[in-house]
Design a protein around this motif. Structure first.
Motif, PDB file in Angstrom:
ATOM      1  N   ALA A 260       0.831  -1.206   0.000  1.00 33.49           N
ATOM      2  CA  ALA A 260       0.000   0.000   0.000  1.00 33.49           C
ATOM      3  C   ALA A 260       0.860   1.249   0.000  1.00 33.49           C
ATOM      4  CB  ALA A 260      -0.928  -0.005   1.213  1.00 33.49           C
ATOM      5  N   ALA A 261       1.918   1.262   0.799  1.00 35.58           N
ATOM      6  CA  ALA A 261       2.791   2.436   0.849  1.00 35.58           C
ATOM      7  C   ALA A 261       3.389   2.720  -0.523  1.00 35.58           C
ATOM      8  CB  ALA A 261       3.888   2.223   1.888  1.00 35.58           C
ATOM      9  N   ASP A 262       3.818   1.676  -1.221  1.00 38.79           N
ATOM     10  CA  ASP A 262       4.401   1.860  -2.553  1.00 38.79           C
ATOM     11  C   ASP A 262       3.354   2.354  -3.555  1.00 38.79           C
ATOM     12  OD1 ASP A 262       6.802   1.031  -1.563  1.00 38.79           O
ATOM     13  OD2 ASP A 262       6.750  -0.967  -2.463  1.00 38.79           O
ATOM     14  N   ALA A 263       2.161   1.746  -3.526  1.00 35.11           N
ATOM     15  CA  ALA A 263       1.106   2.156  -4.459  1.00 35.11           C
ATOM     16  C   ALA A 263       0.677   3.595  -4.191  1.00 35.11           C
ATOM     17  CB  ALA A 263      -0.087   1.208  -4.344  1.00 35.11           C
ATOM     18  N   TYR A 264       0.559   3.958  -2.924  1.00 36.25           N
ATOM     19  CA  TYR A 264       0.186   5.327  -2.583  1.00 36.25           C
ATOM     20  C   TYR A 264       1.237   6.327  -3.064  1.00 36.25           C
ATOM     21  CZ  TYR A 264      -3.439   3.493   0.601  1.00 36.25           C
ATOM     22  OH  TYR A 264      -4.538   2.875   1.139  1.00 36.25           O
ATOM     23  N   ALA A 265       2.506   5.982  -2.909  1.00 36.77           N
ATOM     24  CA  ALA A 265       3.577   6.880  -3.345  1.00 36.77           C
ATOM     25  C   ALA A 265       3.494   7.113  -4.850  1.00 36.77           C
ATOM     26  CB  ALA A 265       4.937   6.297  -2.961  1.00 36.77           C
ATOM     27  N   GLN A 266       3.221   6.049  -5.611  1.00 35.34           N
ATOM     28  CA  GLN A 266       3.077   6.190  -7.060  1.00 35.34           C
ATOM     29  C   GLN A 266       1.895   7.080  -7.414  1.00 35.34           C
ATOM     30  OE1 GLN A 266       2.793   2.265  -8.839  1.00 35.34           O
ATOM     31  NE2 GLN A 266       4.410   1.486  -7.500  1.00 35.34           N
ATOM     32  N   ALA A 267       0.816   6.959  -6.636  1.00 39.67           N
ATOM     33  CA  ALA A 267      -0.418   7.688  -6.936  1.00 39.67           C
ATOM     34  C   ALA A 267      -0.456   9.087  -6.319  1.00 39.67           C
ATOM     35  CB  ALA A 267      -1.622   6.879  -6.444  1.00 39.67           C
ATOM     36  N   GLY A 268       0.543   9.440  -5.534  1.00 41.85           N
ATOM     37  CA  GLY A 268       0.538  10.739  -4.871  1.00 41.85           C
ATOM     38  C   GLY A 268      -0.430  10.809  -3.709  1.00 41.85           C
ATOM     39  N   ILE A 269      -0.738   9.664  -3.127  1.00 42.56           N
ATOM     40  CA  ILE A 269      -1.636   9.618  -1.971  1.00 42.56           C
ATOM     41  C   ILE A 269      -0.795   9.786  -0.708  1.00 42.56           C
ATOM     42  CG2 ILE A 269      -3.252   8.192  -0.647  1.00 42.56           C
ATOM     43  CD1 ILE A 269      -4.423   9.035  -3.287  1.00 42.56           C
ATOM     44  N   THR A 270      -1.024  10.862   0.010  1.00 41.34           N
ATOM     45  CA  THR A 270      -0.281  11.115   1.247  1.00 41.34           C
ATOM     46  C   THR A 270      -1.143  10.951   2.488  1.00 41.34           C
ATOM     47  OG1 THR A 270      -0.780  13.489   1.042  1.00 41.34           O
ATOM     48  CG2 THR A 270       1.306  12.702   0.100  1.00 41.34           C
ATOM     49  N   ASP A 271      -2.467  10.993   2.315  1.00 41.55           N
ATOM     50  CA  ASP A 271      -3.398  10.830   3.433  1.00 41.55           C
ATOM     51  C   ASP A 271      -4.545   9.938   2.969  1.00 41.55           C
ATOM     52  OD1 ASP A 271      -5.044  10.993   5.621  1.00 41.55           O
ATOM     53  OD2 ASP A 271      -5.131  13.190   5.691  1.00 41.55           O
ATOM     54  N   PRO A 272      -4.316   8.618   2.964  1.00 41.68           N
ATOM     55  CA  PRO A 272      -5.321   7.711   2.401  1.00 41.68           C
ATOM     56  C   PRO A 272      -6.688   7.828   3.057  1.00 41.68           C
ATOM     57  CG  PRO A 272      -3.630   6.498   3.609  1.00 41.68           C
ATOM     58  CD  PRO A 272      -3.131   7.884   3.438  1.00 41.68           C
ATOM     59  N   ALA A 273      -6.736   8.124   4.341  1.00 42.74           N
ATOM     60  CA  ALA A 273      -8.017   8.226   5.032  1.00 42.74           C
ATOM     61  C   ALA A 273      -8.855   9.367   4.476  1.00 42.74           C
ATOM     62  CB  ALA A 273      -7.800   8.415   6.530  1.00 42.74           C
ATOM     63  N   ARG A 274      -8.217  10.356   3.868  1.00 44.06           N
ATOM     64  CA  ARG A 274      -8.945  11.500   3.306  1.00 44.06           C
ATOM     65  C   ARG A 274      -9.007  11.472   1.787  1.00 44.06           C
ATOM     66  NH1 ARG A 274     -10.062  15.549   6.888  1.00 44.06           N
ATOM     67  NH2 ARG A 274      -9.075  15.417   8.938  1.00 44.06           N
ATOM     68  N   GLN A 275      -8.061  10.815   1.155  1.00 43.34           N
ATOM     69  CA  GLN A 275      -7.963  10.879  -0.306  1.00 43.34           C
ATOM     70  C   GLN A 275      -8.592   9.687  -1.017  1.00 43.34           C
ATOM     71  OE1 GLN A 275      -3.553  11.962   0.197  1.00 43.34           O
ATOM     72  NE2 GLN A 275      -4.026  12.827  -1.810  1.00 43.34           N
ATOM     73  N   ILE A 276      -8.904   8.621  -0.300  1.00 42.37           N
ATOM     74  CA  ILE A 276      -9.547   7.446  -0.893  1.00 42.37           C
ATOM     75  C   ILE A 276     -11.046   7.500  -0.626  1.00 42.37           C
ATOM     76  CG2 ILE A 276      -9.678   4.931  -0.864  1.00 42.37           C
ATOM     77  CD1 ILE A 276      -7.079   5.933  -2.021  1.00 42.37           C
ATOM     78  N   ASP A 277     -11.845   7.329  -1.674  1.00 45.94           N
ATOM     79  CA  ASP A 277     -13.308   7.395  -1.537  1.00 45.94           C
ATOM     80  C   ASP A 277     -13.932   6.041  -1.213  1.00 45.94           C
ATOM     81  OD1 ASP A 277     -13.397  10.161  -2.220  1.00 45.94           O
ATOM     82  OD2 ASP A 277     -13.188   9.616  -4.331  1.00 45.94           O
ATOM     83  N   VAL A 278     -13.371   4.961  -1.778  1.00 47.68           N
ATOM     84  CA  VAL A 278     -13.924   3.618  -1.592  1.00 47.68           C
ATOM     85  C   VAL A 278     -12.770   2.633  -1.487  1.00 47.68           C
ATOM     86  CG1 VAL A 278     -15.148   1.733  -2.760  1.00 47.68           C
ATOM     87  CG2 VAL A 278     -16.158   3.995  -2.713  1.00 47.68           C
ATOM     88  N   ALA A 279     -12.933   1.638  -0.644  1.00 48.08           N
ATOM     89  CA  ALA A 279     -11.933   0.571  -0.529  1.00 48.08           C
ATOM     90  C   ALA A 279     -12.604  -0.773  -0.789  1.00 48.08           C
ATOM     91  CB  ALA A 279     -11.285   0.570   0.854  1.00 48.08           C
ATOM     92  N   GLU A 280     -11.943  -1.596  -1.583  1.00 46.78           N
ATOM     93  CA  GLU A 280     -12.387  -2.972  -1.823  1.00 46.78           C
ATOM     94  C   GLU A 280     -11.245  -3.915  -1.446  1.00 46.78           C
ATOM     95  OE1 GLU A 280     -14.881  -4.949  -2.867  1.00 46.78           O
ATOM     96  OE2 GLU A 280     -16.455  -3.437  -3.089  1.00 46.78           O
ATOM     97  N   PRO A 281     -10.955  -4.058  -0.150  1.00 43.62           N
ATOM     98  CA  PRO A 281      -9.892  -4.976   0.263  1.00 43.62           C
ATOM     99  C   PRO A 281     -10.351  -6.422   0.239  1.00 43.62           C
ATOM    100  CG  PRO A 281     -10.842  -3.918   2.181  1.00 43.62           C
ATOM    101  CD  PRO A 281     -11.513  -3.303   0.978  1.00 43.62           C
ATOM    102  N   TYR A 282      -9.378  -7.312   0.188  1.00 40.11           N
ATOM    103  CA  TYR A 282      -9.628  -8.753   0.166  1.00 40.11           C
ATOM    104  C   TYR A 282      -9.869  -9.205   1.606  1.00 40.11           C
ATOM    105  CZ  TYR A 282      -8.871 -13.639  -1.271  1.00 40.11           C
ATOM    106  OH  TYR A 282      -9.018 -14.974  -1.534  1.00 40.11           O
TER     107      TYR A 282
END
Length: 385
Positions: A260-282
């Motif tokens: 997740a840390a690597d994917a967020y860095a690629q996507a420019g996500i620094t605050d996932p709790a605020r920048q992600i609208d929906v999560a579909e985890p396994y």
């Protein structure tokens, strides 16, 4: 998706999923230059080397065909392989597809999964996917000094929420809502996991079409962009994660947090709790949700249960988790993670039907497989984000 599909075979499920994806993308097999088969262990469905027959089933003669298998993470691994091929300029249009058809093998799925452990080291415990996950739940409670009763009640709430979400998804297998009390009254499988906290045995298929940016620019249908994608692995041996030094503990998801840390860095996500609208985890077991949301950065360590109790992961909460019902409502093992990817893409494209989350522009999807060993994470974005 259903427990059994006597009306068709494995390749019928693969074909149906492929047709649905191709029609949705408004492309044909003539446009496809790469097929990635997302297919789990042969023993689950009783067919050796399904990639061989796939070539003719999908009219793929002359095309590149490759098969990927990393347990429950197979779906995200297959998507990542297609993503790599497109990013490298080796493919312009890829079809990622797979299916599982439980009941066709001479052995039950659970029997097959009972045999995945190292015979010399761990087979005598005995471990299986349910007991492995139950041990993870117990370890999580111990690490964070959370009482068993509170954990059970929280997991019952999680299971009830996900089952209620699944009732809105026309493609889910389990569409009957359950109450937390009903969850707690269901039979105990392996303490503390009860039947209604566990995923079902599912027959079903899934497929996605992936194209290059150049092809996407010519498409009339809305597209989902991959802004970040990463995968990480961990040790096969559970004993090496029990009380181990550092963060590599069976009560956590170290490989998921790193991916997740690597994917967020690629996507420019620094605050996932605020920048992600929906999560579909396994999440094949309700007990996994608190650990997963912490690994994904939505909750602080040990706070996943408390945040769920506050409603943060409800459909109308800050970060809706598995609005589709998730793996808890349908679990065709070979493609459970691929379904997470497809659901995330549907959400950011505004095409998730009755379980669409209003205003969804960014989604995170995950896959997990092996002995809680492999993890893949993708960040998806809608066109106008």
């Amino acid at each position: 998706m259903r427990t059994r599909r006597p009306d068709t075979d494995l390749f019928g499920l693969i074909r149906d999923a492929s047709v649905a994806a191709l029609v949705d993308a408004d492309v044909s097999m003539a446009d496809v230059d790469l097929v990635v088969l997302s297919q789990g262990p042969d023993a689950l469905y009783g067919i050796g080397h399904p990639e061989q027959e796939l070539v003719d089933v999908l009219a793929a003669r002359g095309k590149r065909v490759v098969r990927v298998q990393t347990g429950g993470a197979t779906g995200t691994s297959a998507v990542q392989m297609a993503w790599w091929a497109i990013a490298a300029g080796e493919s312009q249009c890829a079809l990622v597809v797979g299916a599982d058809k439980m009941g066709d093998s001479q052995q039950s799925a659970q029997h097959v999964l009972n045999l995945i452990w190292d015979p010399a080291y761990e087979a005598r415990l005995p471990l299986n996917t349910i007991s492995m996950s139950a041990l993870q739940a117990q370890r999580y409670l111990h690490r964070h000094s959370i009482g068993l009763r509170r954990g059970e009640e929280a997991w019952a709430q999680v299971a009830s929420r996900l089952r209620n979400n699944g009732a809105l998804n026309s493609l889910a297998q389990l569409r009957k809502p359950v109450t937390p009390d009903e969850v707690l009254s269901s039979p105990l499988l392996f303490a503390p996991i009860r039947r209604d906290m566990a995923c079902p045995q599912t027959s079903g298929g899934a497929a996605v079409v992936m194209v290059s940016a150049e092809c996407a620019a010519t498409m009339a249908r809305p597209v989902a962009w991959i802004d970040g994608f990463a995968a990480r692995s961990n040790t096969y041996f559970l004993g090496d994660k029990m009380g181990a030094a550092g963060d590599n503990d069976h009560g956590s998801f170290l490989e998921l947090s790193r991916a997740a840390a690597d994917a967020y860095a690629q996507a420019g996500i620094t605050d996932p709790a605020r920048q992600i609208d929906v999560a579909e985890p396994y999440i094949p077991f309700a007990t996994m949700e608190p650990i997963a949301v912490e690994a994904l950065g939505f909750s602080e360590p040990g706070q996943g249960i408390a945040d769920a109790e506050k409603g943060r992961f409800d459909r109308g909460g800050e970060i809706p988790v598995c609005p589709s019902g998730g793996v808890l409502c349908a679990a065709p093992i070979s493609v459970s993670a691929l379904v997470r990817f497809a659901e995330g893409a549907l959400q950011v494209r505004g095409r998730a039907g009755d379980h669409q989350v209003d205003g969804c522009r960014t989604a995170v999807v995950t896959g997990a497989g092996g002995s809680i060993q492999f993890a893949g994470v993708a960040v998806l974005r809608g066109e106008d984000s």
